[in-house]
Write an enzyme that holds these catalytic residues in place. Sequence first.
Site, PDB file in Angstrom:
ATOM      1  N   GLU A 178     -62.916  14.012  13.434  1.00 55.66           N
ATOM      2  CA  GLU A 178     -63.077  13.320  15.250  1.00 55.66           C
ATOM      3  C   GLU A 178     -61.929  14.520  15.526  1.00 55.66           C
ATOM      4  O   GLU A 178     -62.344  14.490  16.747  1.00 55.66           O
ATOM      5  CB  GLU A 178     -62.546  12.180  15.175  1.00 55.66           C
ATOM      6  CG  GLU A 178     -61.373  11.301  15.687  1.00 55.66           C
ATOM      7  CD  GLU A 178     -60.605  11.340  14.226  1.00 55.66           C
ATOM      8  OE1 GLU A 178     -58.932  10.758  14.339  1.00 55.66           O
ATOM      9  OE2 GLU A 178     -61.546  11.389  13.041  1.00 55.66           O
TER      10      GLU A 178
ATOM     11  N   HIS B  12     -58.971  13.624   9.754  1.00 48.51           N
ATOM     12  CA  HIS B  12     -59.738  13.314  11.049  1.00 48.51           C
ATOM     13  C   HIS B  12     -60.807  14.441  10.923  1.00 48.51           C
ATOM     14  O   HIS B  12     -60.358  14.908  12.147  1.00 48.51           O
ATOM     15  CB  HIS B  12     -58.138  13.464  12.159  1.00 48.51           C
ATOM     16  CG  HIS B  12     -57.011  12.382  11.949  1.00 48.51           C
ATOM     17  ND1 HIS B  12     -57.473  11.408  12.399  1.00 48.51           N
ATOM     18  CD2 HIS B  12     -56.471  12.660  11.635  1.00 48.51           C
ATOM     19  CE1 HIS B  12     -56.094  10.649  11.346  1.00 48.51           C
ATOM     20  NE2 HIS B  12     -55.643  11.758  11.402  1.00 48.51           N
TER      21      HIS B  12
ATOM     22  N   CYS C 155     -58.377   8.703   7.150  1.00 53.28           N
ATOM     23  CA  CYS C 155     -56.586   8.544   6.903  1.00 53.28           C
ATOM     24  C   CYS C 155     -55.521   7.913   6.686  1.00 53.28           C
ATOM     25  O   CYS C 155     -56.193   7.201   5.445  1.00 53.28           O
ATOM     26  CB  CYS C 155     -55.372   9.037   8.758  1.00 53.28           C
ATOM     27  SG  CYS C 155     -53.989  10.144   8.823  1.00 53.28           S
TER      28      CYS C 155
END
EC number: 4.3.2.10
Length: 193
Positions: free
Chosen positions: A177, A175, A77
């Site tokens: 994650e 992202h 990001c």
Amino acid sequence: MNIVIIDYGAGNTKSVQFACHRLGFSPVLSNDKDVIRLADKVIFPGVGQASNAMQMLKKSGLDSVIPTLTQPVLGICLGMQLLCNTTEEGHTQGLGVFDVAVKRFSNTLKVPQMGWNTIFSLESNLFLGLKNDAYMYLVHSYYAEICEHTISQTNYGLNYSSALKRDNFYGVQFHPEKSSTEGAQILNNFLTL
């Protein structure tokens, strides 16, 4: 394996750390230059405002360390955007790893782009096991233009770089994650490069 998540005060470090733990890895959080230099893999996350984040990197001296790293580095990001030449956010000079400018989305679009969107034109071993048009989670108002380092694209009013690669440096706008099994696959691919 020695994995370091750069902890410079502008990252979503805990969610990245938990995602790595779920994959069976045990990364450490650090802003120590020597610890980062000695890592096998480095993750450079980021959320927030670009000029503030760059000030924090300069304060810790990491702005001169990160571009010199020779092991695999993954910017996430804002981390990816800070690896670029410049960003319009706060008229910020980036670290210059990726030779590309980061621009603000047009006022005709709803900003930030928030939620799930697809990635396509996948061109790297970072995407092993993924199909074109896999969905990733994004939250951003600025984007990297298409350039020679582009390894995946996303469309939001225009096609932009949702991932970049140059030598040992990788960057993803989304992202991983927070992107379910496909995001976990990308993180695992990076950690097992």
